[in-house]
Design an enzyme around this catalytic site. Structure first.
Site, mmCIF file in Angstrom:
data_model
loop_
_atom_site.group_PDB
_atom_site.id
_atom_site.type_symbol
_atom_site.label_atom_id
_atom_site.label_comp_id
_atom_site.label_asym_id
_atom_site.label_seq_id
_atom_site.Cartn_x
_atom_site.Cartn_y
_atom_site.Cartn_z
ATOM 1 N N CYS A 75 -9.006 16.981 -3.873
ATOM 2 C CA CYS A 75 -10.413 16.524 -4.176
ATOM 3 C C CYS A 75 -10.523 15.426 -5.082
ATOM 4 C CB CYS A 75 -11.606 17.477 -4.164
ATOM 5 S SG CYS A 75 -11.394 18.311 -5.750
ATOM 6 N N HIS A 97 -14.755 21.377 -7.848
ATOM 7 C CA HIS A 97 -14.732 20.569 -6.697
ATOM 8 C C HIS A 97 -15.098 19.242 -7.467
ATOM 9 C CE1 HIS A 97 -13.846 19.169 -2.807
ATOM 10 N NE2 HIS A 97 -15.202 19.034 -2.764
ATOM 11 N N ASN A 142 -18.516 14.086 0.757
ATOM 12 C CA ASN A 142 -17.483 14.861 0.396
ATOM 13 C C ASN A 142 -16.328 14.724 1.020
ATOM 14 O OD1 ASN A 142 -16.238 17.359 -0.483
ATOM 15 N ND2 ASN A 142 -17.906 18.746 0.774
#
Length: 461
Positions: free
Chosen positions: A92, A380, A402
């Site tokens: 991520c 994250h 995202n």
């Protein structure tokens, strides 16, 4: 009569204390009996028990008063195109960093859409992390295996999680390529088995390196890295040193077709110094504000930079984030994404779930206490792209892009309330031009060094 009752109560309390003291801290039969009697089997308790027998806690804790989708209008939003997908990998941090850069490139060059190759930078990330581990083993070879630093190294030889200094160091060293120049593979999309193999080899080699003299250890390390390189090529492909790329505008017209190296491609289309142009801002109420902190060994490249950040109150963090969004500049953003997330709606809202009512208890810890007790931490990274401001300029809600694919959340994004932002947001990486001089001046102070195993600084995945 009242006196007798009081005496009896005092006697019972004393007996309870004595029983608790006599069992030396364990649960004896008498204590178990008292504890078990706390469950009365009331109608309410039975109803909860029956429901939990065949439903998830999250399903039963859904707050029925908060089922409606929130307003999706945002007063200020960075222009972006396309949603990326990290799939079954912990990259991520890399997707986020590259997404910040691609938003700039798409806007500046009027591109219909584009995506950088995450696989290309992942390749060198794994090679550099292997070197970081092996060299750190050489550096600590005189310490016993039981030493905390050696223990931490052996527990964490390599992984695909990370943070922003990985983005900045890797890109400035190796450049970038468009996705078509080095597409994803099965192993890049699903990294656990590759990681297992690399961890096994690195731990094996660590024991060997600890027994070698420095000169021999350095020579042997290079041989080990050659084997790592081969494994990475077999899993991820050969990273291109030169490639051709055609640029089209939003009208579908060919603008240019040129041959690039990864570094010349970066210089032409991005060109900024990622190591000097950005500052990481943290909101960690468990540590003193107005200080600079550095995390030992928390980097991707051995000769690169440790994770360095300025710790500021949440209101100051918001000011910097709003300034960046207003200027159409996305940011690297990280948070505790799993807390109160409604995956179906794509919202992060402390009112999404009512765990307290379901279990008849309360959860009173604040952000500082959750950090101190390992109950919360950044997990994250995503790209902060929007804020909705009221008439007084205060944030009502925020939105992040995202990297879980376009079908995830709200059109691939997550919308968070400002209250959630305050409680579970931890850091943003902001261009220095949006940071006031008094804050930048803090970077001149000597950083407070924190250990690599600090619970607040697990790699973002």
């Amino acid at each position: 009569m009242k006196k007798l009752i009081v005496c009896a109560a005092l006697f019972f309390a004393g007996a309870m204390t004595a029983a608790a003291q006599n069992n030396n801290g364990g649960i004896d039969a008498e204590m178990l009996s008292r504890i078990s009697q706390s469950y009365t089997g009331s109608a309410e308790q039975r109803a909860v028990k029956n429901a939990l027998a065949s439903n998830s806690i999250a399903t039963l804790a859904i707050n029925a008063d908060n089922l409606a989708m929130c307003d999706t209008h945002f007063s200020h939003r960075v222009k972006t195109k396309g949603i990326t997908d990290q799939k079954s990998s912990g990259r991520c941090w890399l997707f986020t960093g590259l997404n910040v850069l691609r938003a700039k490139m798409i806007e500046k060059y009027d591109l219909p859409q584009m995506e950088f190759s995450q696989n290309y930078n992942s390749f060198y990330d794994q090679l550099e992390k292997a070197n970081l581990f092996l060299q750190s083993i050489i550096d600590t070879r005189k310490l016993p295996l039981s030493d905390r630093k050696v223990d931490w190294l052996l527990r964490n030889p390599i992984g695909d999680g990370g943070q922003f200094t990985g983005v900045s160091n890797l890109i400035m060293k190796y450049g970038v390529v468009p996705k078509e120049a080095m597409p994803e593979t099965f192993q890049s999309n699903s990294t656990s088995q590759m990681a297992m193999i690399l961890k096994l080899k690195l731990r094996e080699w660590a024991l060997e390196l600890r027994e070698l003299k420095p000169e021999k250890a350095m020579q042997r390390k290079e041989e080990m890295l050659a084997e790592v390189y081969r494994i990475l090529v077999e899993c991820l492909g050969v990273p291109p040193t030169e490639f051709e790329w055609a640029r089209y505008n939003t009208k579908g017209e060919l603008v240019s077709r040129k041959t690039y190296t990864p570094k010349s491609f970066y210089e032409e289309y991005i060109g900024e110094d990622l190591e000097q142009n950005y500052v990481m801002i943290m909101n960690d109420p468990s540590r003193e504000y107005g200080k600079v902190y550095e995390i030992d060994l928390d980097r991707h490249v051995y000769d690169g930079e440790n994770w360095l950040y300025i710790n500021l109150p949440i209101e100051k963090v918001k000011e910097l984030a709003i300034a960046s969004i207003k200027d159409n500049t996305a940011m690297y953003f990280s948070c505790d994404v799993g807390k109160f997330m409604d995956r179906k709606k794509g919202t992060l809202d402390v009112a999404n779930f009512d765990y307290a009512s379901l279990f008849g208890t309360s959860f009173p810890m604040d952000k500082k206490q959750r950090i101190q007790t390992y109950a919360s931490g950044s997990s994250h990274a995503m790209t902060l792209i929007a804020v909705d401001l009221d008439d007084e300029g205060k944030a009502r809600k925020w939105m992040v892009e995202n990297s879980w694919g376009p079908a995830s959340g709200y059109q691939g994004n997550l919308i968070m309330t400002d209250e959630w932002f305050e409680e579970y947001m931890f850091r943003v990486v902001v261009e220095k031009k949006y940071v006031p001089e008094d804050v930048l001046k803090l970077l001149e102070m000597e950083p407070v060094m924190l250990p690599a195993w600090d619970p607040m600084f697990a790699p973002e995945e």
